[in-house]
Scaffold this active site. Structure first.
Site, short mmCIF file in Angstrom:
data_model
loop_
_atom_site.label_atom_id
_atom_site.label_comp_id
_atom_site.label_asym_id
_atom_site.label_seq_id
_atom_site.Cartn_x
_atom_site.Cartn_y
_atom_site.Cartn_z
N ASP B 466 68.23 49.11 16.05
CA ASP B 466 68.54 49.85 14.92
C ASP B 466 68.20 49.18 13.52
OD1 ASP B 466 70.46 51.13 13.29
OD2 ASP B 466 72.00 49.16 13.50
N LYS B 640 79.44 61.42 -5.18
CA LYS B 640 78.25 60.84 -4.96
C LYS B 640 77.80 60.94 -3.44
CE LYS B 640 79.54 55.73 -3.43
NZ LYS B 640 81.04 55.97 -3.00
#
Lengths: 354, 1184
Positions: B466, B640
């Site tokens: 990851d 946002k």
């Protein structure tokens, strides 16, 4: 298969770890050479020198040992005489079983044994049986060591069938081993003079002292339907029945010797010993051989060249290997610990990836 | 989570993935996941049970499925508030007493035995022991045959009993804790175990919650309670929980609070809860933010009152208390094949014995009746002749077969399984204690959560990593902003004059943000100037959006200085925290957040904004929004989110230039490796607001499909936005990551990075982590259809083949993969993967990926991560490792052969699902290259040695059987047979399995290529197995036949020669081990020589028991020279072939490991200095 155990234990471990963490501020493992697996250690590497030295040393040690064993074996004087066939009278030679099973036939038999070399005392007398499986499972298990040891365990006969008891009670000593006690006897004479056979201390001292009880007397022995071998003097305790003790130390291999007695005098060379054998023991039913063995002894035991030869072969092989490795080292040496031999350095197009 | 739940993810995924957008969900969970709202809810706005956000698909999909399910009456539990009697009258709800103990005194024995016999090994033991009890088959004494099983059972039972006792004790402590419970309108102390569902409980600060409770009221007037869930999910930040407005005002002691809660049946989902509450005739919906779970602690809240809904074993924490999934190591899987070989061999031996026995019986059938050593006839019974202990020819053969199984039982090395477990525990001990895998910053040690795959660590070929939180620190720092098309990225350092950062004064007290942020002086100036200029007003709106559009909760903490207080921002998304800290530094300090309003200190002036609505982040919209009511009654929406999602809702007609420049800035930010967020806003007209408000009300109280309704409402209002700007947040690379990746790649491990981030961000992180280099050719696949995917894959394959063949190396050459002149990097995005995974294109992707030295997958959903892992796992025999830190990595971690969790910022879900957990990515280097290599080498050797050790003994027994009429007599005593694998030879192999090291840590790190030994399976393979077996054959033959020939026709008795064989085998086996030990420390010496001495002692003790046949045999035979000569000859002759082969191999076909050992031995003095420096650069730097 162990999934359950592993998971639970790991889960538990985790739990205790987290508890520990709340107690301690830093969980940094303490440094010790042990936990970091850095204990001082010796790291042997097989250098050519070490290898050659090892083989040389083995060779140098083994060849003399082999020679010493061989010579010890050579010094043993051994007379072996197979008598089972010859001691059957010619008229019975087709039906040896009948001869041996018939109680009335004359079982005595005279054998003349030439002495090849001087036999220093003590000369051990053995009887040797071939193809006799004293290590057969049924046989080995058919005994009661408790019964042999103490009077109180006379009824401990559960393992002894089919020689466990008679109508009169338990057989002491019970079991097939005792039942089949060897019963040939030998009488020796040299120049018509009887040679005394010492039958004392032929069994192990430990057997006499601890294994066979001095209050255990033979009872109901060889009184059943089938007589297997020798009878015992029921007035003597088992701790004095040394033939029985020797016999009950069951042999490891199907060809074995058992100590019969000792002759405590030198037997001069080129003389002939006359042996009078009472050929009682039935090995004819299964084709077993019976041999009488007179042998001196050495530190290596009886006459056996095998170990000496084995030592010389192994030693020789090691010396050969030592030479072989010396040659290899001279012809095709490899510098030890040369990084250019590492696989990734050998491939030409290799190299460190960036 | 187990594989089952992984499957449910799949099914949910496939059900929802009809559209490409859908299957892309949470692609952005990393990029913009930080601005997520997770369990935050506002009481007056209703609740939303769906928990979206950075914790990704695991819980996400689960809660989607939960929310889509209506609570039916039969699925519901009805809780009458403050009426435990009525609550419990119809349904049998469990009380609050817990029982983690498995057994009671009565059930212990049966249950424990039952559980233990789940192991095949024990059943094998048991069958053998039972067979041995049959009189016909009694090979060993009855006691002797049960001994090993009884011993193992007893040890395990004692261990289990002790653990259970501890559990019982902690249960008792837990059950007897006190909580205040409302009884007869008064709060009274009551033991936890007495608490019933429906009772009202009052919890004070820092107390632990006794059961799952629905909040009714708290000390906070707005009904907020802060809880710490560290016991539940390990996250240490505070979470907010809310009481409903309707219940908030009631005082439980006075107002007779009644009501009915209808909630779902107890389940394991700790992030999901769905219920309705009827109070005063009003129907309120409850979500996960209204419930506090057992095990949490109340913090920063004086008290909280709640009603118990789940108690005892039905609480979510109890339902979740299960361990990690178990995996089986590759070596063990291979080993099982060899065990089958051994079983076949065992059967062959037994068949030989029984056939020979049959032939013998047949041949002697006429003699058996009177044969002195057989005596089939029994005459002792009155005159009757009957067969004694003989059941006919066929049965005798059958018995012989079974008996030989009993005698040769240890051919199947059951003790190996026990040894392996012990060795793994030992290895785990050392891994945990390794100071080089201790992470100081998070104060976490290495954790071994799975104990059965240690050795797999030495064979890893693929690492799937990851990015966020794994390669990077996941500590976000606001770096730059683009506001209204102007780039402000001058904040290089905290300048002297603002060293103290921004602060505000309240009541002569200084309030200061906890974290300082670098500020751009120009921007700071603009922000201070206020809204006068146009520029200034944009800056004002931008920072207002940053401060307001989030779910951060400010917490004010006292410092040593009574006049200075620090304001800390608690939130679950580090991006949001970074943004709020940044806003604070520029003078927009969020001071207070309650359910209905927020207080922001703007340049020293406190302003209160009403929070009229809040749309949580979700991975479909990839944005969040907040609707603020301004003091001047105007209403604005601030949004946002990720750039892609934002630009689709931006009003393109306005300010084209701003949009264009912002896009350019975004591109440059992300190529710097920054995480970007776009911020937009819009004024809402009254009618628009009203329309939205009513829709929102409807949606938030809906019982069916609330989540999708809310999503729709949000999408409707979030449009035609005016773009304010964008922010760039730096995600710092973790320490030592580039070096670690380089080491891993040198070791021949392919590192694939799978990230949810944007392509540009991913590539830039790839460069900074040295995953990508300028020399590499990048193949980028961004396709929007299956056909184009196919085409780009085919092109990619052709191109990569060309490039790799030009450079003349194939990528399959072990340690040097990717070493070609033009390495190829494959960059592929999640959308393309949608078309590729689970289709016939998988194969070409795999081919292409194999040709590439680097694979970077960006914008991948959690399930795609798992899909990629399984793509590789299915097609190669190579081992895969997945490493990640977040919940979105869980499926990948569980899919890979080895899952490693990073115990970092993002909670503990990854850790909980992992096999190993550690603090930093760079620990992968010591974990794999050092411990993995050691573990693999040790375990491989140990397995082979154990096979050898048991087989050599069995063969010695077998040879003897050939000389006893095939009747399975053993010269070696029963006791020695049993003690052989328990006492005589077990300790050295276990100790060597734990402690032996073929190479030092230093060499392994210096030459990462040495790791290839494990990848090539050099320490355990079929060839080695067969060589070992041939060697075993030779050694057993030597051991048996030298004494046989030496003692042939001698007076030797069975016990004596048995003792010789026993000692010879034990010494031989131990010296064999000694010959292979690579590092002799005192423990090894003690174990090996100690075992030999222990054997002598045991044999002597056994032979000192007068009731055994072999009484005194050892003393008699030790007196003779022949005994010692035999012993010496056996050992030398048996070991020579092995020694010669070993020497030849080491000298002329040396393995890399061998050469490295020599280097270590002979060149340490000369090179030690240089190595030290190199080591430091890789490893020793973590000290901060």
């Amino acid at each position: 298969m162990d999934a359950n155990g592993a998971t639970t234990s790991s889960a538990d471990g985790g739990g205790s770890n987290s508890k520990a963490s709340s107690k301690k501020n830093s969980r940094k493992p303490k440094y010790s050479r042990f936990t970091q697996q850095e204990l001082p250690a010796c790291k042997p590497v097989l250098t050519p020198g070490l290898v050659i030295a090892t083989f040389t040393i083995i060779g140098v040690v083994f060849i003399p040992l082999g020679l010493v064993s061989l010579s010890a074996s050579e010094h043993v004087v051994e007379i072996v005489d197979r008598y089972d066939d010859s001691c059957v009278p010619p008229n019975y030679s087709n039906d040896k079983l009948k001869f041996i099973q018939n109680a009335d036939t004359n079982k005595s038999c005279i054998r003349i044994l030439p002495v090849p070399k001087l036999m220093k005392k003590p000369v051990y007398i053995y009887y040797q049986l071939d193809n006799y499986y004293q290590n057969h499972r049924r046989y080995v298990k058919s005994r009661s060591d408790k019964q042999l040891r103490s009077k109180s365990a006379a009824n401990d006969i559960s393992d002894c069938t089919p020689e466990d008891k008679t109508k009169d009670g338990p057989i002491v000593p019970c079991g097939l081993v005792a039942w089949s006690l060897f019963n040939d006897t030998y009488g020796f004479s040299l120049d018509s003079k009887m040679i005394q056979v010492n039958k004392h201390n032929i069994a192990w001292k430990s057997d006499k002292d601890h294994k066979f009880g001095d209050d255990v007397y033979p009872k109901n022995f060889q009184t059943g339907g089938l007589i297997g071998g020798a009878k015992l003097n029921s007035s003597l305790p088992l701790s004095e029945q040394e033939d029985l003790m020797v016999w009950m130390r069951t042999a490891a291999l199907p060809t074995f010797r058992k100590l019969y007695g000792k002759i405590d005098e030198d037997l001069p060379a080129n003389k002939k010993i006359q042996v009078e054998i009472q050929n009682n023991y039935n090995t004819y039913s299964f084709g077993g051989k019976k041999k009488l063995v007179l042998s001196t002894t050495s530190w290596i035991g009886g006459k056996n060249d095998f170990l000496g030869i084995a030592y010389i072969i192994v030693g020789g092989l090691c010396l050969f290997l030592a030479v072989f490795f010396i040659l290899l080292y001279v012809i095709k040496p490899r510098p030890l610990g040369d990084p250019s031999y590492l696989s990734w350095n050998r491939t030409p197009s290799g190299g460190q990836p960036n | 989570m187990d594989s089952e739940s992984v499957e449910t993810f799949y099914s949910v995924e496939s059900a929802l993935s009809s559209s490409s957008i859908r299957s892309n969900f949470s692609i952005q969970s990393k990029a913009s996941g930080r601005n997520s709202i997770r369990e935050v809810n506002f009481g007056d706005l209703g609740s939303k049970p769906v928990r979206y956000g950075s914790h990704g698909a695991g819980s996400e999909t689960y809660s989607i499925s939960m929310s889509q399910r209506e609570i039916n009456d039969e699925d519901a539990r009805l809780v009458h508030i403050n009426d435990p009697v009525q609550t419990n009258e119809r349904f049998e709800f469990s009380g609050n007493s817990i029982r983690t103990g498995k057994y009671s005194i009565l059930t212990f024995l049966p249950r424990n035995l039952f559980e233990q016999f789940h192991r095949v090994a024990y059943i094998y033991f048991l069958v053998i022991a039972v067979l041995n009890q049959l009189p016909q088959l009694a090979v060993f004494g009855r006691g002797v045959s049960i001994l090993p099983l009884a011993f193992v059972l007893l040890v395990t039972a004692v261990k289990d009993a002790y653990e259970d006792y501890r559990r019982h004790r902690s249960d008792r402590i837990e059950n007897n804790r006190l909580a205040s419970v409302l009884v007869n309108d008064q709060f009274q102390q009551k033991k936890w175990k007495k608490i019933e569902v429906g009772e009202i409980i009052k919890i004070y600060a820092n107390e632990t919650i006794p059961c799952d409770i629905v909040l009714l009221s708290t000390s906070d007037p707005t009904g907020v309670a802060y809880v710490q869930t560290i016991n539940l999910d390990g996250e240490s930040n505070l979470k907010t929980r809310y009481a409903k407005q309707e219940t908030l005002i009631k005082i439980p002691e006075k107002d007779n609070l009644t009501g009915l809660i209808k909630c779902e049946k107890p389940n394991r989902n700790i992030y999901g809860f769905q219920a309705n509450m009827e109070v005063d005739g009003k129907r309120l919906s409850l979500g996960p933010s209204n419930i506090i779970l057992r095990g949490c602690e109340l913090k920063n809240t004086a008290w909280a009152v709640g009603v118990a809904v789940y108690a005892g074993r039905e609480t979510k924490v109890m339902l979740n208390s299960s361990g990690a999934p178990s995996k089986r190591s590759r070596l063990e899987t291979h080993m099982n094949l060899e065990i089958i070989f051994l079983s076949l061999f065992l059967i062959a031996l037994c068949t030989v014995v029984s056939v020979c026995a049959a032939v013998w019986l047949r041949r002697h059938r006429d003699e058996l009746d009177y044969l002195p050593f057989y005596r089939r006839k029994n005459f002792s019974e009155d005159g009757e002749e009957e067969n004694y202990n003989y059941s006919g020819w066929g049965l005798e053969i059958c018995f012989t077969f079974l008996m030989s199984v009993i005698v040769f039982q240890i051919m199947i090395p059951i003790s190996l399984y026990i040894s392996m477990e012990l060795v793994r525990v030992g290895q785990a001990y050392f891994m945990i204690r390794d100071t080089q895998m201790y992470d100081e910053s998070s104060n976490s040690r290495f954790q071994c959560r799975a104990l059965n795959i240690n050795e797999d660590l030495g064979q890893i070929k693929y690492v799937f990593s990851d990015k966020t939180g794994t390669l990077t620190e996941n500590k976000m720092e606001f770096q730059c902003a683009s506001i209204w098309g102007v780039d402000y990225s001058g904040g290089k350092a905290i300048s002297q004059d603002q060293k103290d950062g921004y602060f505000v004064k309240v009541d002569r007290k200084v309030l200061r943000p906890k974290m300082k942020v670098k500020t751009d002086p120009e921007l700071l100036q603009l922000a201070r100037n206020g809204k006068e200029t146009e520029e200034g007003s944009h800056v004002h709106d931008f920072f207002l959006a940053l401060a307001a559009c989030n779910t951060i909760v400010p917490l004010i903490v006292d410092t040593d200085d009574p006049f200075v207080k620090l304001i800390g921002y608690q939130g679950e998304s580090p991006d949001e925290q970074a943004l709020v800290y940044a806003a604070a530094s520029y003078g927009f300090m969020l001071i207070e957040r309650t359910s209905g309003h927020i207080m922001i200190d703007i340049q020293g002036e406190r302003q209160r904004f009403n929070v009229l609505g809040l749309h949580e982040f979700d991975s479909d919209r990839k944005r969040m929004s907040v609707i603020l009511g301004f003091p001047d009654k105007s209403v604005k929406i601030f949004v946002k989110g990720a750039d892609t999602s934002m630009f689709s809702v931006v009003d393109r007609s306005m300010n084209k230039n701003v949009i264009r420049t912002t896009e350019a800035h975004l591109y440059s930010y992300s190529s710097l490796g920054l995480r970007t967020l776009v911020i937009g806003m819009r004024d809402l007209s009254t009618s628009e607001f009203e329309e939205w408000h009513s829709a929102f009300e409807v949606a938030s109280t809906a019982l069916m499909g609330r989540a999708s309704l809310l999503r729709k409402v949000a999408s409707n209002i979030e449009n035609n936005l005016c773009i304010l700007g964008a922010s760039g947040i730096e995600d710092k690379l973790q320490q030592g990551v580039p070096e670690a990746i380089e080491s891993l790649r040198t070791a021949g491990i392919k590192v694939w990075v799978l990230t949810g981030d944007k392509q540009e961000t991913a590539i830039s992180i790839g460069y900074s982590s040295k995953l990508l280099t300028n020399k590499m050719t990048q193949i980028i696949i961004n396709s929007r259809s299956k056909e184009s995917c196919r085409k780009s894959l085919e092109d990619g394959i052709i191109m990569s083949k060309k490039l790799t063949t030009i450079s003349g190396t194939t990528n399959y050459t072990g340690g040097t993969s990717g070493a070609g002149l033009t390495p190829v990097a494959l960059i592929i995005d999640g959308t393309s993967l949608v078309y590729i995974l689970d289709s016939e294109l998988e194969e070409s992707l795999f081919q292409l990926a194999c040709n590439c030295s680097v694979v970077l997958c960006c914008r991948v959903a959690p399930l795609q991560k798992a899909g990629i892992v399984s793509l590789v796992k299915k097609r190669t025999a190579d081992m895969t490792l997945a490493i990640g830190d977040g919940a979105n990595d869980v499926s990948m971690i569980q899919m890979a052969d080895v899952g490693v969790g990073i115990s970092g910022q993002e909670g503990r879900q990854a850790v909980m699902a992992s096999d190993f957990a550690m603090g930093q990515f760079r620990f992968l280097v010591p974990l794999l290259l050092v411990h993995g290599h050691w573990n693999y080498q040790r375990m491989g050797y140990m397995v082979l040695y154990n096979f050898y050790r048991n087989a050599v003994f069995v063969l010695v027994l077998f040879w003897y059987v050939l000389f006893t009429c095939f009747t399975l007599t053993t010269a070696i005593t029963d006791w020695s047979s049993v003690l052989y694998s328990i006492v005589y030879t077990s300790l050295p192999t276990i100790l060597v399995g734990i402690l032996d090291k073929d190479l030092s840590r230093r060499s392994l790190l210096k030459y990462p290529q040495l790791y290839g030994a494990g990848q090539r399976q050099e320490c355990y393979n079929k060839k080695l197995f067969w060589i070992t077996m041939i060697d075993t054959f030779w050694q057993s033959a030597v051991t048996f036949f030298i004494p046989l020939l030496a003692y042939w026709s001698s007076t030797i008795d069975a016990s004596s020669i048995g003792d010789l064989w026993t000692l010879a085998v034990v010494i031989l086996v131990n010296l064999h081990l000694a010959m292979d030990v690579m590092r002799w420390n005192w423990l090894t010496h003690a174990a090996i020589w100690g075992s030999i001495i222990a054997t002598f002692i045991c044999v002597i003790v056994i032979d000192s028991l007068p009731f055994l046949v072999g009484y005194w045999a050892i003393f008699e035979i030790m007196k003779t020279g022949l005994f010692w000569l035999c012993l010496l000859a056996i050992i030398v002759a048996a070991l020579i072939p092995r020694f010669v082969v070993k020497v030849l191999y080491q000298l002329y076909v040396p393995s890399d490991v061998q050469i490295a050992r020599e280097i270590e031995k002979f060149q340490t003095q000369t090179e030690s200095g240089a190595v030290e420096i190199e080591m430091n650069s890789i490893l020793d730097t973590p000290r901060r």
